[in-house]
Motif scaffolding. Structure first.
Motif, PDB file in Angstrom:
ATOM      1  N   CYS A  81      -5.470  -5.357  -2.501  1.00  0.00           N
ATOM      2  CA  CYS A  81      -6.840  -5.678  -3.214  1.00  0.00           C
ATOM      3  C   CYS A  81      -7.471  -6.367  -2.005  1.00  0.00           C
ATOM      4  O   CYS A  81      -8.827  -6.507  -1.891  1.00  0.00           O
ATOM      5  CB  CYS A  81      -6.442  -6.856  -4.065  1.00  0.00           C
ATOM      6  SG  CYS A  81      -5.960  -6.089  -5.584  1.00  0.00           S
TER       7      CYS A  81
ATOM      8  N   LEU B 132      -6.879 -10.142  -6.971  1.00  0.00           N
ATOM      9  CA  LEU B 132      -7.586  -9.179  -8.040  1.00  0.00           C
ATOM     10  C   LEU B 132      -8.787  -9.993  -8.573  1.00  0.00           C
ATOM     11  O   LEU B 132      -9.937  -9.157  -8.375  1.00  0.00           O
ATOM     12  CB  LEU B 132      -6.663  -8.864  -9.179  1.00  0.00           C
ATOM     13  CG  LEU B 132      -5.834  -8.074  -9.282  1.00  0.00           C
ATOM     14  CD1 LEU B 132      -4.952  -7.854 -10.594  1.00  0.00           C
ATOM     15  CD2 LEU B 132      -6.427  -6.535  -9.201  1.00  0.00           C
TER      16      LEU B 132
ATOM     17  N   ALA C 158     -11.437  -9.598  -5.379  1.00  0.00           N
ATOM     18  CA  ALA C 158     -11.845  -8.414  -5.349  1.00  0.00           C
ATOM     19  C   ALA C 158     -12.758  -7.880  -6.353  1.00  0.00           C
ATOM     20  O   ALA C 158     -13.827  -7.276  -6.104  1.00  0.00           O
ATOM     21  CB  ALA C 158     -10.606  -7.158  -5.320  1.00  0.00           C
ATOM     22  N   ASN C 159     -12.736  -8.419  -7.855  1.00  0.00           N
ATOM     23  CA  ASN C 159     -13.522  -7.723  -8.780  1.00  0.00           C
ATOM     24  C   ASN C 159     -14.813  -8.525  -8.687  1.00  0.00           C
ATOM     25  O   ASN C 159     -15.731  -7.818  -8.799  1.00  0.00           O
ATOM     26  CB  ASN C 159     -12.771  -8.429 -10.011  1.00  0.00           C
ATOM     27  CG  ASN C 159     -12.236  -7.301 -10.879  1.00  0.00           C
ATOM     28  OD1 ASN C 159     -12.828  -6.245 -11.065  1.00  0.00           O
ATOM     29  ND2 ASN C 159     -10.950  -7.705 -11.344  1.00  0.00           N
TER      30      ASN C 159
ATOM     31  N   VAL D 253     -10.551  -1.066  -8.186  1.00  0.00           N
ATOM     32  CA  VAL D 253     -10.060  -2.419  -8.731  1.00  0.00           C
ATOM     33  C   VAL D 253      -9.409  -2.274 -10.197  1.00  0.00           C
ATOM     34  O   VAL D 253      -8.224  -2.940 -10.349  1.00  0.00           O
ATOM     35  CB  VAL D 253     -11.190  -3.285  -8.719  1.00  0.00           C
ATOM     36  CG1 VAL D 253     -10.849  -4.834  -9.259  1.00  0.00           C
ATOM     37  CG2 VAL D 253     -11.639  -3.730  -7.151  1.00  0.00           C
TER      38      VAL D 253
ATOM     39  N   ILE E 268      -6.076  -0.817 -10.056  1.00  0.00           N
ATOM     40  CA  ILE E 268      -4.963  -1.885  -9.180  1.00  0.00           C
ATOM     41  C   ILE E 268      -4.596  -2.780 -10.115  1.00  0.00           C
ATOM     42  O   ILE E 268      -3.314  -3.239 -10.372  1.00  0.00           O
ATOM     43  CB  ILE E 268      -5.701  -2.555  -7.896  1.00  0.00           C
ATOM     44  CG1 ILE E 268      -5.760  -1.619  -6.945  1.00  0.00           C
ATOM     45  CG2 ILE E 268      -4.792  -3.567  -7.537  1.00  0.00           C
ATOM     46  CD1 ILE E 268      -6.560  -2.139  -5.586  1.00  0.00           C
ATOM     47  N   GLU E 269      -5.419  -3.132 -11.478  1.00  0.00           N
ATOM     48  CA  GLU E 269      -5.288  -4.130 -12.154  1.00  0.00           C
ATOM     49  C   GLU E 269      -4.226  -3.401 -13.032  1.00  0.00           C
ATOM     50  O   GLU E 269      -3.008  -4.170 -13.512  1.00  0.00           O
ATOM     51  CB  GLU E 269      -6.414  -4.428 -13.064  1.00  0.00           C
ATOM     52  CG  GLU E 269      -7.378  -5.365 -12.424  1.00  0.00           C
ATOM     53  CD  GLU E 269      -8.604  -5.610 -13.379  1.00  0.00           C
ATOM     54  OE1 GLU E 269      -8.627  -4.877 -14.280  1.00  0.00           O
ATOM     55  OE2 GLU E 269      -9.470  -6.765 -12.955  1.00  0.00           O
TER      56      GLU E 269
END
Length: 327
Positions: free
Chosen positions: A222, A278, A281-282, A308, A311-312
């Protein structure tokens, strides 16, 4: 005190060679850059082995080896930089660089909290053994950060040099996809091999460190996405936006750590780190999408937002796998 003084000297010697390295990247002297990077790393590693194994200097030998390697690079590369300098005063450019650089300092301080605050909380609610296990697991997960650092150095040059290209949208999209795929494969490999590698390199009491490797590796994935997917923030010279986002993520990370670590220990610390990165990045990808000025960069941000989300989902899977291992 001597180790601290040596470390400070090492950091001081590391700064001058950064300018020639930056010039090499800007002028597309990839071979020279890679050669000197390998020389510096090999010299530091060789001196460390000699001082630790041959001279039995312990930790001081490791620090001194880094100092000597940086000093050699400094002595060789600094004259090249001096010859390239021109006498003059560029007040406007200096003010712009200072304003840009100083705006990133709060973000760097918040990044320290984002990455390391869980150690202090884990020590408070647990013991030094838990901190040691978690730190070892982080070391394996941080292998991803080596690739992230390489991407961080090369990505701005790639993006800026192709910004006006008719194929910019396609180039950015494919590069982001390949980055995500390659990094995801690296995270998978690290998570799969971590128990076996730790069994070879550490005592049996440290085997539990492998439980956090999937979470930490995804967290650094991330972090890399923040560089890859948010270049528009830097296009518009808004480093304070990046610093503010890191500060928000750091505060959130501390809150998550305080909630999870008392109950789940180092697994909660790993989750806190992943959640913080996270969130960072979001937010950065979302702000980048709103602030981007070019159509190509907007498409780039949409690609980053999609990654993203993936990745979550992978983070949830990694958490379930880690919980099963912990049981």
């Amino acid at each position: 005190a001597s180790m601290v003084a040596t470390s400070v000297r090492t950091v001081a010697c590391r700064q001058p060679p950064r300018r020639p390295f930056a010039v090499m990247r800007a002028n597309d002297h990839d071979t020279h850059y890679a050669t000197w990077a390998v020389v510096r790393t090999a010299l530091s590693a060789g001196l460390a082995v000699g001082m630790v194994v041959g001279l039995h200097m312990g930790v001081l030998g490791v620090i001194l080896s880094a100092l000597l390697a940086e000093a050699v690079c400094c002595l060789v590369l600094l004259p090249r930089m001096v010859r390239a300098l021109r006498v003059g005063w560029a007040g406007k450019e200096l003010r712009q660089q200072l304003a840009f650089g100083l705006s990133l300092v709060p973000g760097a301080m918040a990044g320290f909290t984002l990455e390391l605050s869980n150690r202090f909380i884990l020590r408070h609610y647990g013991n030094l053994h838990d901190v040691g296990l978690y730190s070892l697991g982080c070391r394996f997960g941080e292998i991803v950060s080596f690739v992230v650092s390489a991407i961080q150095l090369s990505w701005p040059q790639f993006v800026f040099s192709n910004r006006r290209s008719p194929q910019a949208e396609v180039l950015y999209s494919y590069a982001t996809t390949y980055y995500f795929g390659g990094m995801l494969f690296l995270c998978l490999a690290l998570s799969t091999l971590a128990p076996e590698v730790i069994a070879l390199m550490a005592a049996p009491s440290f085997q539990g460190a492998a439980i956090v490797v999937p979470l930490i590796s995804l967290a650094y994935l991330c972090e890399g996405l923040c560089y890859v997917g948010t270049i528009g923030i830097m296009f518009q010279r808004r480093p304070l936006v990046r610093s503010a986002v890191i500060a928000i993520a750091a505060v959130a990370t501390v809150g998550v750590n305080l909630m999870l670590i008392p109950r789940y220990g180092m697994l909660g610390a790993g989750w806190g780190t992943l959640c913080g990165f996270l969130l960072q990045a979001n937010i950065q990808v979302s702000l980048h999408d709103d602030r981007a000025a070019d159509h190509e960069i907007n498409e780039f941000a949409e690609e980053g937002a999609f990654l993203v989300d993936r990745i979550e989902a992978l983070g949830l899977l990694a958490g379930h796998v880690g919980a099963l291992r912990g049981e």
